[in-house]
Design a protein around this motif. Structure first.
Motif, mmCIF file in Angstrom:
data_model
loop_
_atom_site.group_PDB
_atom_site.id
_atom_site.type_symbol
_atom_site.label_atom_id
_atom_site.label_comp_id
_atom_site.label_asym_id
_atom_site.label_seq_id
_atom_site.Cartn_x
_atom_site.Cartn_y
_atom_site.Cartn_z
ATOM 1 N N LEU A 92 0.691 -0.691 0.496
ATOM 2 C CA LEU A 92 0.093 0.329 -0.021
ATOM 3 C C LEU A 92 0.947 1.580 0.412
ATOM 4 O O LEU A 92 1.290 1.890 0.766
ATOM 5 C CB LEU A 92 -1.088 0.392 1.035
ATOM 6 C CG LEU A 92 -1.749 1.027 1.437
ATOM 7 C CD1 LEU A 92 -2.237 1.724 0.635
ATOM 8 C CD2 LEU A 92 -2.285 0.504 2.576
ATOM 9 N N VAL A 93 0.922 2.259 -0.969
ATOM 10 C CA VAL A 93 1.389 3.020 -1.449
ATOM 11 C C VAL A 93 1.029 4.389 -1.577
ATOM 12 O O VAL A 93 -0.330 4.207 -2.071
ATOM 13 C CB VAL A 93 2.481 3.463 -2.177
ATOM 14 C CG1 VAL A 93 4.050 4.395 -2.744
ATOM 15 C CG2 VAL A 93 3.300 1.230 -2.968
ATOM 16 N N GLN A 94 1.323 5.123 -0.705
ATOM 17 C CA GLN A 94 0.476 6.580 -0.123
ATOM 18 C C GLN A 94 1.357 7.723 -1.029
ATOM 19 O O GLN A 94 2.218 7.817 -0.075
ATOM 20 C CB GLN A 94 -0.137 7.030 1.396
ATOM 21 C CG GLN A 94 -0.709 5.427 1.738
ATOM 22 C CD GLN A 94 -1.376 5.971 3.590
ATOM 23 O OE1 GLN A 94 -1.098 6.362 4.275
ATOM 24 N NE2 GLN A 94 -2.830 5.485 3.518
ATOM 25 N N ILE A 95 1.070 8.996 -1.443
ATOM 26 C CA ILE A 95 1.708 9.927 -1.383
ATOM 27 C C ILE A 95 1.209 11.138 -0.990
ATOM 28 O O ILE A 95 0.491 11.065 -0.955
ATOM 29 C CB ILE A 95 1.572 9.824 -2.677
ATOM 30 C CG1 ILE A 95 2.642 8.609 -3.242
ATOM 31 C CG2 ILE A 95 2.479 11.639 -2.919
ATOM 32 C CD1 ILE A 95 2.925 9.458 -5.019
ATOM 33 N N ALA A 96 1.420 11.981 0.355
ATOM 34 C CA ALA A 96 0.782 13.379 0.750
ATOM 35 C C ALA A 96 1.922 14.290 0.454
ATOM 36 O O ALA A 96 3.565 14.413 0.092
ATOM 37 C CB ALA A 96 0.319 13.087 1.982
ATOM 38 N N ARG A 97 1.032 16.012 0.314
ATOM 39 C CA ARG A 97 2.185 16.896 0.608
ATOM 40 C C ARG A 97 2.640 16.911 2.017
ATOM 41 O O ARG A 97 3.754 17.455 1.754
ATOM 42 C CB ARG A 97 1.364 18.244 0.301
ATOM 43 C CG ARG A 97 0.399 18.132 -0.948
ATOM 44 C CD ARG A 97 1.819 18.987 -1.563
ATOM 45 N NE ARG A 97 1.283 19.429 -3.350
ATOM 46 C CZ ARG A 97 2.259 19.967 -4.249
ATOM 47 N NH1 ARG A 97 3.244 19.991 -4.598
ATOM 48 N NH2 ARG A 97 1.439 20.102 -5.938
ATOM 49 N N ALA A 98 2.371 16.605 3.062
ATOM 50 C CA ALA A 98 2.955 16.978 4.315
ATOM 51 C C ALA A 98 3.159 15.160 5.245
ATOM 52 O O ALA A 98 3.141 14.541 5.033
ATOM 53 C CB ALA A 98 1.710 17.766 4.959
ATOM 54 N N ALA A 99 5.082 15.885 5.729
ATOM 55 C CA ALA A 99 4.990 14.717 5.919
ATOM 56 C C ALA A 99 4.427 13.460 7.198
ATOM 57 O O ALA A 99 4.439 12.689 7.336
ATOM 58 C CB ALA A 99 6.432 14.597 7.029
ATOM 59 N N ASP A 100 3.046 14.480 8.110
ATOM 60 C CA ASP A 100 2.292 13.655 8.532
ATOM 61 C C ASP A 100 1.088 13.177 7.747
ATOM 62 O O ASP A 100 0.233 12.251 8.559
ATOM 63 C CB ASP A 100 1.465 15.120 10.151
ATOM 64 C CG ASP A 100 0.608 15.816 9.285
ATOM 65 O OD1 ASP A 100 0.789 15.735 7.333
ATOM 66 O OD2 ASP A 100 0.278 16.833 9.645
ATOM 67 N N PHE A 101 0.819 13.378 6.964
ATOM 68 C CA PHE A 101 0.132 12.613 5.924
ATOM 69 C C PHE A 101 -1.175 12.478 6.400
ATOM 70 O O PHE A 101 -2.561 11.816 6.060
ATOM 71 C CB PHE A 101 0.794 10.705 6.005
ATOM 72 C CG PHE A 101 1.562 10.528 4.850
ATOM 73 C CD1 PHE A 101 1.187 10.006 3.844
ATOM 74 C CD2 PHE A 101 2.652 10.720 5.284
ATOM 75 C CE1 PHE A 101 2.680 9.673 3.108
ATOM 76 C CE2 PHE A 101 3.997 10.268 4.987
ATOM 77 C CZ PHE A 101 3.992 9.808 3.324
ATOM 78 N N SER A 102 -1.401 13.942 6.485
ATOM 79 C CA SER A 102 -2.426 14.671 7.747
ATOM 80 C C SER A 102 -3.746 14.680 5.830
ATOM 81 O O SER A 102 -5.131 14.364 6.040
ATOM 82 C CB SER A 102 -2.924 15.761 7.883
ATOM 83 O OG SER A 102 -2.132 16.679 6.766
ATOM 84 N N THR A 103 -2.885 14.948 4.668
ATOM 85 C CA THR A 103 -3.748 14.973 3.685
ATOM 86 C C THR A 103 -3.307 13.729 2.284
ATOM 87 O O THR A 103 -1.998 13.886 1.929
ATOM 88 C CB THR A 103 -4.321 15.828 3.082
ATOM 89 O OG1 THR A 103 -4.741 16.681 3.768
ATOM 90 C CG2 THR A 103 -4.955 15.874 1.427
ATOM 91 N N ILE A 104 -4.074 13.013 2.177
ATOM 92 C CA ILE A 104 -3.282 11.971 0.907
ATOM 93 C C ILE A 104 -3.898 12.086 -0.343
ATOM 94 O O ILE A 104 -4.864 12.651 -0.668
ATOM 95 C CB ILE A 104 -3.865 10.323 1.357
ATOM 96 C CG1 ILE A 104 -3.404 10.080 2.574
ATOM 97 C CG2 ILE A 104 -3.725 9.181 -0.182
ATOM 98 C CD1 ILE A 104 -1.769 10.171 2.913
ATOM 99 N N VAL A 105 -2.862 12.651 -1.078
ATOM 100 C CA VAL A 105 -3.356 12.963 -2.272
ATOM 101 C C VAL A 105 -3.258 12.068 -3.447
ATOM 102 O O VAL A 105 -3.796 11.745 -4.667
ATOM 103 C CB VAL A 105 -1.904 14.098 -2.756
ATOM 104 C CG1 VAL A 105 -2.179 15.905 -1.909
ATOM 105 C CG2 VAL A 105 -0.858 13.478 -2.895
ATOM 106 N N ALA A 106 -2.410 10.655 -3.072
ATOM 107 C CA ALA A 106 -2.244 9.828 -3.952
ATOM 108 C C ALA A 106 -1.974 8.354 -3.320
ATOM 109 O O ALA A 106 -1.379 8.158 -2.200
ATOM 110 C CB ALA A 106 -1.223 9.497 -4.770
ATOM 111 N N GLU A 107 -2.646 7.127 -4.073
ATOM 112 C CA GLU A 107 -2.885 6.038 -3.183
ATOM 113 C C GLU A 107 -3.126 4.608 -4.342
ATOM 114 O O GLU A 107 -3.390 4.916 -4.682
ATOM 115 C CB GLU A 107 -3.760 5.608 -2.109
ATOM 116 C CG GLU A 107 -4.095 4.568 -1.106
ATOM 117 C CD GLU A 107 -4.856 4.632 -0.032
ATOM 118 O OE1 GLU A 107 -5.199 5.179 1.207
ATOM 119 O OE2 GLU A 107 -6.281 4.243 -0.476
ATOM 120 N N GLN A 108 -2.306 4.197 -4.198
ATOM 121 C CA GLN A 108 -2.093 2.939 -4.711
ATOM 122 C C GLN A 108 -1.442 1.789 -4.002
ATOM 123 O O GLN A 108 -0.523 1.560 -3.604
ATOM 124 C CB GLN A 108 -1.425 2.605 -5.822
ATOM 125 C CG GLN A 108 -0.577 1.834 -6.616
ATOM 126 C CD GLN A 108 -2.028 1.628 -7.707
ATOM 127 O OE1 GLN A 108 -2.936 2.698 -8.011
ATOM 128 N NE2 GLN A 108 -2.047 0.126 -8.266
#
Length: 572
Positions: free
Chosen positions: A493-509
């Motif tokens: 499960l790969v997650q991408i976010a703008r912030a290091a705390d991953f409060s907002t996920i912008v992409a997930e795969q």
């Protein structure tokens, strides 16, 4: 001087009877026949103080030899023990000593044919000691067993009495006439339990009785059990034959038929009757025991308040080496040597009536005992592809058996070494997953052949190689591809976010591949984290967040200038 010492032989025959009586009709009784094959063996006799007889008018040494030794020809022995008085002129009020050794040589008595655990005796003369096989007990002697003790007594007529643990039995009368082949046995059970196998009493006047504070059980050629619980309840159990209970001074009676039992409590005027509980189901209990503590669980039996169990060597029926009472459906025995045994278990109902027995042959093979495992700790995790297994060394062990498997049943083996030496083994090249290992000792047998003991309990360890320790991002023009390291069989499960705390996920795969082609992300700084699920289903924590940048390039052409992602560039 006690009342018994004051009483002469004639008075001694008049004993008070208990107010409760049990009379059992003759008949076959096939309960627990496996405990009856017992052979007598010689041994030292217990030594007691001499019996003291107060001479009454008319007493002679001939009479006393007949009364106490059942042989008037023994009068010279009595004379020698008492300073050689004239046999026909004994002074009334004087004391004649009857040596204990003479008493124990007379017909009758009870021969000790088997003892296990803590068992002690006490004689009427005051002597006491540890009961041993081969001893002979006589009238007035007492046997007391510890919680795990057991003793088997054989009477002169072949009857057998087995005394279970935590019991006290007094031998009131154990007489036998060689001429008339007549037995007269009266036992008193103060607490605990006895199981008796009575020889057929063909001679007229033969008697066999086990009394308790609440009832007495009398038989002529049968087997039966008598128990006393807490001093306020006595029970008898019958598998075959018929029992007539007589309860209370009113003389009320009740018949107990085969397959039933009776219980009498203090104050009862009629007995409580109940069918015997069925034999416990031992079919699922492990017949092969590989630990020094024999452990036999079995399903609970409806109506059972507790369970009684015995164990004896298969080659020595009757040689009980352990007996316990367990509150639940699980019995344990400790301290036995390896070998073949037989276990007998019966349930006990709320009245204290003992039920039908079940028998299970078992084999104990617990030696040589397996070594103690040291490392890795059970359920420990190794973050490397190499694991070192360690265990203790034991004296006299020639080698070890080592097995490592991917499953707890040890069907998917990756290591199976029957002659492992040393105290450690390193396993290289391990992939992530859960592993099980066990080890057993091999000693040099007495016949020169290896003697392999059982494996120890399985130990589990996990190998978790790092995931995404090396993260790559390649960009060719507008195409950006993330890649990472991992193992075959893993899911990600790969997650991408703008912030290091991953409060907002912008992409997930979710993917089984170890790369991801990113499309449509605006240029800029991002953070990525990866959660791996191993092939054995283990879900790992997310990796630490790692930062990467996506670049976008200016594209020329007709119209306004645009970035590679299509965004229009505003000129100032």
């Amino acid at each position: 001087m006690n009342d018994y010492e004051r009483a002469g032989p004639a008075r001694d025959e008049k004993r008070p009877r208990t107010p409760w009586g049990v009379f059992i009709k003759p008949g076959l009784f096939a309960a627990l026949g496996c405990l009856l094959a017992i052979a007598s063996s010689a041994g030292a006799q217990p030594v007691g103080e001499p019996l003291r007889h107060e001479v009454r008018t008319g007493d002679t040494l001939y009479d006393l030899a007949q009364a106490y030794l059942e042989d008037p020809g023994q009068w010279p022995e009595l004379a020698r023990a008492n300073g050689n008085p004239r046999p026909n002129r004994l002074r009334p009020g004087s004391i004649v000593l009857v040596p204990d050794a003479l008493l124990r040589r007379k017909p009758g008595g009870a021969r000790i044919v088997h003892v296990s655990g803590e068992v002690r005796y006490a004689t009427r003369g005051g002597a006491s000691g540890v009961l041993e096989t081969g001893m002979k007990l006589i009238d007035g002697d007492r046997v007391e067993t510890g919680s795990g003790g057991f003793a088997t007594l054989e009477m002169a007529d072949g009857s057998v009495v087995r005394i279970t643990g935590d019991s006290v039995l007094r031998l009131d009368r154990v007489k036998y006439s060689l001429v008339k082949k007549r037995a007269d046995t009266a036992l008193s059970l103060d607490k605990g339990r006895v199981e008796s196998s009575v020889a057929p009493q063909r001679a007229s006047g033969s008697r066999f009785q086990v009394g308790t504070p609440l009832m007495a059980a009398g038989v002529r050629g049968t087997e039966f059990g008598v128990s006393v619980a807490g001093g306020n309840r006595a029970t008898s159990d019958v598998l075959e034959g018929e029992v007539e209970l007589q309860v209370g001074r009113s003389g009320n009676t009740a018949r107990v038929l085969a397959g039933s039992g009776g219980a009498v409590a203090a104050g009862d005027t009629v007995p409580a009757l109940a069918p015997l509980l069925a034999a416990p189901d031992l079919s699922g209990a492990p017949a092969l025991q590989q630990r020094p503590l024999i452990d036999l669980p079995f399903p609970a039996l409806a109506g059972a308040a507790s369970y009684r169990a015995f164990i004896w060597p298969a080659q020595a029926p009757g040689g009980v080496v352990g007996n316990v009472v367990a509150e639940g459906p699980r019995v344990r025995f400790a301290g036995l040597e390896d070998g073949d045994y037989v276990v007998r278990v019966n349930a006990i109902d709320a009245l204290g009536i003992e039920g039908r027995p079940a028998v299970l042959p078992i084999r104990l093979k617990a030696r040589p005992e397996p070594p103690v495992t040291l490392a890795p700790p059970d359920a420990g995790t190794i973050e490397a592809g190499e694991a070192t297994l360690r265990w203790t060394q034991a004296e006299g062990i020639a080698s070890y058996r080592l097995q490592v498997a991917r499953d707890q049943a040890f069907t998917d083996l990756i290591v199976d070494e029957a002659a492992q030496q040393g105290e450690s083994r390193t396993l290289p090249g391990l992939s992530s997953g859960t592993y099980f290992w066990r080890i057993g000792s091999v000693a040099a047998g007495k016949d020169g052949r290896p003697d392999a003991g059982p494996f120890g309990d399985p130990r589990r360890f996990m190998v978790r190689l790092p995931v995404a320790g090396s993260l790559g991002m390649a960009q060719d023009g507008d195409q950006a591809v993330l890649s990472w390291d991992g193992e075959e069989g893993q899911q990600y499960l790969v997650q991408i976010a703008r912030a290091a705390d991953f409060s907002t996920i912008v992409a997930e795969q979710r993917t089984a591949q170890r790369q991801w082609a990113l499309d449509g992300l605006p240029g800029g700084q991002y953070f990525v984290r990866i959660q791996a699920t191993d092939g054995d289903g283990y879900v790992r924590d997310f990796t630490r967040a790692q930062q990467f940048r996506i670049y976008r390039f200016v594209r020329s052409g007709s119209g306004p200038l645009r970035m590679g992602d299509g965004q229009e560039i505003q000129l100032q």
